[in-house]
Design a protein around this motif. Structure first.
Motif, mmCIF file in Angstrom:
data_model
loop_
_atom_site.group_PDB
_atom_site.id
_atom_site.type_symbol
_atom_site.label_atom_id
_atom_site.label_comp_id
_atom_site.label_asym_id
_atom_site.label_seq_id
_atom_site.Cartn_x
_atom_site.Cartn_y
_atom_site.Cartn_z
ATOM 1 N N PHE A 107 0.783 -1.240 -0.043
ATOM 2 C CA PHE A 107 0.001 0.144 -0.221
ATOM 3 C C PHE A 107 0.924 1.281 0.020
ATOM 4 O O PHE A 107 1.661 1.233 0.802
ATOM 5 C CB PHE A 107 -0.770 0.007 1.414
ATOM 6 N N LEU A 108 0.664 2.325 -0.772
ATOM 7 C CA LEU A 108 1.258 3.764 -0.820
ATOM 8 C C LEU A 108 0.207 4.828 -0.888
ATOM 9 O O LEU A 108 -0.843 4.732 -1.845
ATOM 10 C CB LEU A 108 2.224 3.469 -1.861
ATOM 11 N N GLU A 109 0.330 5.525 0.115
ATOM 12 C CA GLU A 109 -0.681 6.725 0.148
ATOM 13 C C GLU A 109 -0.707 7.383 -1.308
ATOM 14 O O GLU A 109 0.517 7.650 -1.948
ATOM 15 C CB GLU A 109 -0.329 7.564 1.170
ATOM 16 N N ASN A 110 -1.899 7.730 -1.783
ATOM 17 C CA ASN A 110 -2.111 8.121 -3.176
ATOM 18 C C ASN A 110 -1.894 7.465 -4.414
ATOM 19 O O ASN A 110 -2.209 7.838 -5.303
ATOM 20 C CB ASN A 110 -1.287 9.522 -3.069
ATOM 21 N N ARG A 111 -1.486 6.235 -4.161
ATOM 22 C CA ARG A 111 -1.461 5.275 -5.190
ATOM 23 C C ARG A 111 -2.460 4.086 -4.994
ATOM 24 O O ARG A 111 -2.702 3.639 -5.869
ATOM 25 C CB ARG A 111 -0.054 4.768 -5.349
ATOM 26 N N GLY A 112 -2.605 3.637 -3.769
ATOM 27 C CA GLY A 112 -3.324 2.553 -3.657
ATOM 28 C C GLY A 112 -2.735 1.238 -3.196
ATOM 29 O O GLY A 112 -1.685 1.316 -2.498
ATOM 30 N N ILE A 113 -3.047 0.209 -3.799
ATOM 31 C CA ILE A 113 -2.704 -1.176 -3.391
ATOM 32 C C ILE A 113 -2.080 -1.752 -4.732
ATOM 33 O O ILE A 113 -2.751 -1.879 -5.600
ATOM 34 C CB ILE A 113 -3.545 -1.874 -2.694
ATOM 35 N N ARG A 114 -0.903 -2.547 -4.565
ATOM 36 C CA ARG A 114 -0.832 -3.485 -5.760
ATOM 37 C C ARG A 114 -0.251 -4.944 -5.327
ATOM 38 O O ARG A 114 0.163 -4.967 -4.050
ATOM 39 C CB ARG A 114 0.390 -3.108 -6.480
#
Length: 223
Positions: A107-114
């Motif tokens: 998870f990365l803020e402003n990017r979402g989930i991968r």
């Protein structure tokens, strides 16, 4: 956070030995649950061993949450060995009879989930918040509860494992549980159990150990 009461009031014990024992277990379990309720680790490291006959299969799982360049980030990675299927080459004498499964989730803020380094999609931070790591222990679903020097131990009977660990996480065996704390929060847990042998499968001995830490973490995304 209250500390564990090491000795019950002697007056209570005078009235009823059984009551003294029950109250003592209730106090111990409540104290452990209180610590679980405020525990939100920033790093989780789990190791597992499944010893099946004369072969031990190993596994690791890590979760780290913190920041990358000021943005909230959480990364979990796992790697575990399992017996290979025929499709995975188990019938090929040049291929090991077990295979390793690996994966990641970020998870990365402003990017979402991968997942597994794929494309970013909308999603929420999956880092644990206070209470998320708790198991459901009560006076009625564990036995032999003890606490000494920051270590809580108990046994969860086979018919109580779903209640304690949740659907999908409950082994079909009695589980010995060891929970460690630092006086305020939970710092680790170990689960151990044995699945008896059958005509088609040897005895399986499982040990799962998790360590929780609470430091400020710098996170690195999976390459």
């Amino acid at each position: 956070m209250k500390k564990i009461i090491a000795l019950l009031l002697s007056v209570v014990c005078v009235f009823s030995i059984v009551s003294c024992k029950d109250n003592g277990e209730t106090d111990i379990i409540k104290a452990v649950n209180d610590k679980y309720a405020i525990s939100a680790p920033t790093k989780i490291v789990t190791t597992s061993t499944h010893t099946i006959g004369n072969k031990t299969l190993n596994g690791t799982y890590t979760l780290v949450t913190g920041k990358i360049d000021g943005l909230i980030a959480t990364v979990s990675e796992y790697s575990y060995e399992k017996f290979a299927t025929v499709e995975e080459g188990a019938g090929d004498t040049e291929t090991p009879f077990y295979t390793t499964v690996k994966g990641s989730k970020e998870f990365l803020e402003n990017r979402g989930i991968r997942v597994d380094g794929g494309e970013w999609t909308d999603g929420f931070n999956f880092a644990p918040v206070a209470g998320d790591i708790a198991i459901n222990i009560t006076k009625d679903n564990v036995k032999d509860a003890k606490y000494e020097n920051g270590v809580f131990t108990c046994v969860v009977a086979n018919d109580k494992t779903v209640e304690v660990f949740g659907e999908g996480n409950a082994p079909a065996a009695d589980v010995t549980v060891t929970v460690k704390d630092d006086g305020a929060v939970i710092t680790g847990i170990t689960l151990s159990y044995t699945i008896p042998a059958t005509e088609d499968y040897p005895e399986t001995v499982v040990v799962i150990t998790t360590v929780y830490t609470y430091d400020l973490e710098q996170v690195t995304l999976v390459k």
